[in-house]
Enzyme design. Structure first.
Site, PDB file in Angstrom:
ATOM      1  N   CYS A  94     -35.430  24.822 -17.550  1.00 47.49           N
ATOM      2  CA  CYS A  94     -35.834  24.510 -18.932  1.00 47.49           C
ATOM      3  C   CYS A  94     -34.691  23.933 -19.761  1.00 47.49           C
ATOM      4  O   CYS A  94     -34.904  23.467 -20.869  1.00 47.49           O
ATOM      5  CB  CYS A  94     -36.429  25.739 -19.618  1.00 47.49           C
ATOM      6  N   ASP A 118     -12.046  31.962 -14.590  1.00 51.68           N
ATOM      7  CA  ASP A 118     -12.161  33.294 -15.216  1.00 51.68           C
ATOM      8  C   ASP A 118     -11.764  33.366 -16.684  1.00 51.68           C
ATOM      9  O   ASP A 118     -11.892  34.416 -17.320  1.00 51.68           O
ATOM     10  CB  ASP A 118     -11.335  34.312 -14.403  1.00 51.68           C
ATOM     11  N   HIS A 128     -11.935  23.299 -12.481  1.00 48.60           N
ATOM     12  CA  HIS A 128     -13.165  23.687 -11.785  1.00 48.60           C
ATOM     13  C   HIS A 128     -14.186  24.286 -12.739  1.00 48.60           C
ATOM     14  O   HIS A 128     -15.065  25.037 -12.333  1.00 48.60           O
ATOM     15  CB  HIS A 128     -12.835  24.660 -10.641  1.00 48.60           C
ATOM     16  N   GLU A 148       2.485  34.407  -0.730  1.00 48.47           N
ATOM     17  CA  GLU A 148       2.753  34.086   0.690  1.00 48.47           C
ATOM     18  C   GLU A 148       3.263  32.647   0.791  1.00 48.47           C
ATOM     19  O   GLU A 148       2.987  31.841  -0.098  1.00 48.47           O
ATOM     20  CB  GLU A 148       1.451  34.165   1.499  1.00 48.47           C
ATOM     21  N   CYS A 182     -29.847  26.810 -17.680  1.00 46.57           N
ATOM     22  CA  CYS A 182     -31.035  26.938 -16.833  1.00 46.57           C
ATOM     23  C   CYS A 182     -31.396  25.552 -16.306  1.00 46.57           C
ATOM     24  O   CYS A 182     -31.611  24.614 -17.087  1.00 46.57           O
ATOM     25  CB  CYS A 182     -32.200  27.518 -17.631  1.00 46.57           C
ATOM     26  N   GLY A 234       0.333  31.007  -7.687  1.00 47.24           N
ATOM     27  CA  GLY A 234      -0.826  31.655  -7.067  1.00 47.24           C
ATOM     28  C   GLY A 234      -1.882  30.722  -6.512  1.00 47.24           C
ATOM     29  O   GLY A 234      -3.070  30.940  -6.715  1.00 47.24           O
ATOM     30  N   SER A 235      -1.429  29.713  -5.796  1.00 45.76           N
ATOM     31  CA  SER A 235      -2.404  28.812  -5.158  1.00 45.76           C
ATOM     32  C   SER A 235      -1.985  28.526  -3.721  1.00 45.76           C
ATOM     33  O   SER A 235      -0.805  28.294  -3.447  1.00 45.76           O
ATOM     34  CB  SER A 235      -2.496  27.486  -5.925  1.00 45.76           C
ATOM     35  N   SER A 236      -2.977  28.512  -2.821  1.00 44.69           N
ATOM     36  CA  SER A 236      -2.682  28.182  -1.427  1.00 44.69           C
ATOM     37  C   SER A 236      -2.571  26.665  -1.236  1.00 44.69           C
ATOM     38  O   SER A 236      -2.232  26.205  -0.153  1.00 44.69           O
ATOM     39  CB  SER A 236      -3.784  28.744  -0.523  1.00 44.69           C
TER      40      SER A 236
HETATM   41  P1  NAD Z   1      -6.692  30.636  -2.898  1.00 46.17           P
HETATM   42  O1  NAD Z   1      -7.575  31.837  -2.893  1.00 46.17           O
HETATM   43  O2  NAD Z   1      -6.917  29.573  -1.905  1.00 46.17           O
HETATM   44  O3  NAD Z   1      -5.159  31.095  -2.771  1.00 46.17           O
HETATM   45  C1  NAD Z   1      -4.625  32.107  -3.578  1.00 46.17           C
HETATM   46  C2  NAD Z   1      -3.156  32.280  -3.238  1.00 46.17           C
HETATM   47  O4  NAD Z   1      -2.648  33.255  -4.151  1.00 46.17           O
HETATM   48  C3  NAD Z   1      -2.909  32.828  -1.813  1.00 46.17           C
HETATM   49  O5  NAD Z   1      -2.040  31.938  -1.134  1.00 46.17           O
HETATM   50  C4  NAD Z   1      -2.251  34.186  -2.042  1.00 46.17           C
HETATM   51  O6  NAD Z   1      -1.184  34.418  -1.165  1.00 46.17           O
HETATM   52  C5  NAD Z   1      -1.724  34.060  -3.458  1.00 46.17           C
HETATM   53  N1  NAD Z   1      -1.626  35.329  -4.190  1.00 46.17           N
HETATM   54  C6  NAD Z   1      -2.388  36.450  -4.056  1.00 46.17           C
HETATM   55  N2  NAD Z   1      -1.989  37.399  -4.922  1.00 46.17           N
HETATM   56  C7  NAD Z   1      -0.950  36.867  -5.630  1.00 46.17           C
HETATM   57  C8  NAD Z   1      -0.114  37.359  -6.670  1.00 46.17           C
HETATM   58  N3  NAD Z   1      -0.264  38.589  -7.180  1.00 46.17           N
HETATM   59  N4  NAD Z   1       0.856  36.539  -7.153  1.00 46.17           N
HETATM   60  C9  NAD Z   1       1.052  35.295  -6.642  1.00 46.17           C
HETATM   61  N5  NAD Z   1       0.280  34.783  -5.649  1.00 46.17           N
HETATM   62  C10 NAD Z   1      -0.716  35.546  -5.164  1.00 46.17           C
HETATM   63  O7  NAD Z   1      -6.779  30.096  -4.381  1.00 46.17           O
HETATM   64  P2  NAD Z   1      -6.760  28.635  -4.973  1.00 46.17           P
HETATM   65  O8  NAD Z   1      -5.618  27.860  -4.428  1.00 46.17           O
HETATM   66  O9  NAD Z   1      -6.923  28.828  -6.437  1.00 46.17           O
HETATM   67  O10 NAD Z   1      -8.087  27.905  -4.422  1.00 46.17           O
HETATM   68  C11 NAD Z   1      -9.306  28.554  -4.325  1.00 46.17           C
HETATM   69  C12 NAD Z   1     -10.429  28.132  -5.253  1.00 46.17           C
HETATM   70  O11 NAD Z   1     -11.046  29.350  -5.616  1.00 46.17           O
HETATM   71  C13 NAD Z   1     -10.036  27.526  -6.564  1.00 46.17           C
HETATM   72  O12 NAD Z   1     -10.704  26.350  -6.609  1.00 46.17           O
HETATM   73  C14 NAD Z   1     -10.593  28.467  -7.650  1.00 46.17           C
HETATM   74  O13 NAD Z   1     -11.479  27.721  -8.466  1.00 46.17           O
HETATM   75  C15 NAD Z   1     -11.446  29.446  -6.957  1.00 46.17           C
HETATM   76  N6  NAD Z   1     -11.277  30.875  -7.338  1.00 46.17           N
HETATM   77  C16 NAD Z   1     -11.101  31.237  -8.626  1.00 46.17           C
HETATM   78  C17 NAD Z   1     -10.928  32.572  -8.957  1.00 46.17           C
HETATM   79  C18 NAD Z   1     -10.717  32.931 -10.393  1.00 46.17           C
HETATM   80  O14 NAD Z   1     -11.236  32.259 -11.275  1.00 46.17           O
HETATM   81  N7  NAD Z   1      -9.930  33.974 -10.673  1.00 46.17           N
HETATM   82  C19 NAD Z   1     -10.930  33.558  -7.955  1.00 46.17           C
HETATM   83  C20 NAD Z   1     -11.142  33.151  -6.623  1.00 46.17           C
HETATM   84  C21 NAD Z   1     -11.302  31.799  -6.327  1.00 46.17           C
END
Ligand code: NAD
Length: 259
Positions: free
Chosen positions: A137, A111, A126, A225, A134, A197-199
């Site tokens: 072309c 983003d 990512h 979480e 495209c 903020g990553s699972s």
């Molecule tokens: P994920 O969706 O697997 O996990 C997100 C984690 O963030 C969850 O465990 C959740 O509990 C936590 N979370 C939610 N709100 C939060 C907050 N306010 N503060 C802290 N934590 C919070 O995400 P991931 O591990 O990034 O993997 C998913 C893939 O999705 C990535 O590869 C990414 O490229 C892509 N993705 C990107 C975007 C973006 O660019 N914003 C959005 C969605 C998915």
């Protein structure tokens, strides 16, 4: 435990984490979709995640895109709706970079909100939505040119093709080699590695904290979480990044002023 006790415990961990960061010579922040949740961009997993609504294989894989580019672009529309802006967590990380603590942000997000918050060293594992090509072309567009076309989904190239693919890594595609190599180099040479903020379920990106741990770094995780990997971390904070990261940055700044 009572709410008061939990709050006190959180304050203690915030102070401890800030102390670790303020002594750090090379900190790395690794972010996932959760950091942008408070900017109005849905995560994939966790409560309210996009996977409950979309099928990853259909919308974000090469096969799915070639079969149905419209489905992919509908999904992107949802991801970028509200013309999202960076939130206080993105700004706090940029501040930690200005303070000389954070040397790089490794993000899984597409983003571009870290750059818009002022972070200068950002590794996009990512890819990002910044350029769109495209497949028929070869013409490339900037995101700014494509965004207005999203009202007619999918956007169409000048040549008439609907195969406009952004420079993001789809499911089943390899990560950009250069970005991954730089990320591994930072993970194996940093002294502090902080996940926000990553699972931690999307590999190979999710290996990076373990690379850092093997090299002796202190591991910190801040997520809304619990994750499957919490037990490997030295410091675990559960809460909203937009609430907690500014408090950490403020405490780091306080410790640095006193030193
Ligand atoms: P994920 O969706 O697997 O996990 C997100 C984690 O963030 C969850 O465990 C959740 O509990 C936590 N979370 C939610 N709100 C939060 C907050 N306010 N503060 C802290 N934590 C919070 O995400 P991931 O591990 O990034 O993997 C998913 C893939 O999705 C990535 O590869 C990414 O490229 C892509 N993705 C990107 C975007 C973006 O660019 N914003 C959005 C969605 C998915």
């Amino acid at each position: 435990m009572t709410v008061d006790k939990l709050k006190k415990q959180l304050i203690t961990v915030i102070e401890e984490v800030a102390r670790v960061l303020s002594r750090s010579k090379h900190a790395v922040v690794f972010t996932g979709a959760g950091i942008s949740a408070e900017s109005g961009i849905p995560t994939f997993r966790g409560s309210g995640g996009l996977w409950a609504k979309y099928n990853a294989e259909e919308v974000a894989s090469v096969d799915g895109f070639m079969k149905n580019p419209k489905a992919f672009w509908e999904f992107i529309k949802e991801l970028v709706k509200n013309k999202s802006k960076p939130n206080s967590a993105h700004y706090a990380i940029a501040e930690l970079e200005k303070l000389g603590i954070v040397r790089t942000v490794i993000t899984q997000n597409i983003d571009m909100l870290h750059q818009r918050a002022g972070s200068e060293e950002v590794i996009e594992l990512h890819g990002s939505m910044s350029t769109i090509k495209c497949l028929e072309c070869g013409k490339t567009y900037d995101w700014k040119e494509i965004e207005p076309k999203l009202t007619d989904c999918p956007p169409v190239c000048e040549c008439g093709s609907t195969y406009l693919k952004p420079a993001v890594v789809f499911f089943g595609e390899p990560l950009p080699e250069d970005a991954m190599a730089r990320a591994v180099k930072h993970a194996s040479s940093c002294d502090t590695f902080m996940v926000v903020g990553s699972s931690l379920v999307v590999y190979p990106a999710a290996y990076l904290p373990f690379v850092a741990k093997k090299s002796g770094a202190t591991l910190i995780i801040l997520n809304a979480e619990p994750t499957h990997a919490d037990e490997y971390f030295d410091y675990v904070l559960h809460g909203k990044a937009g609430d907690i990261l500014p408090r950490i940055a403020e405490a780091v700044s306080r410790f640095l002023t006193r030193a």
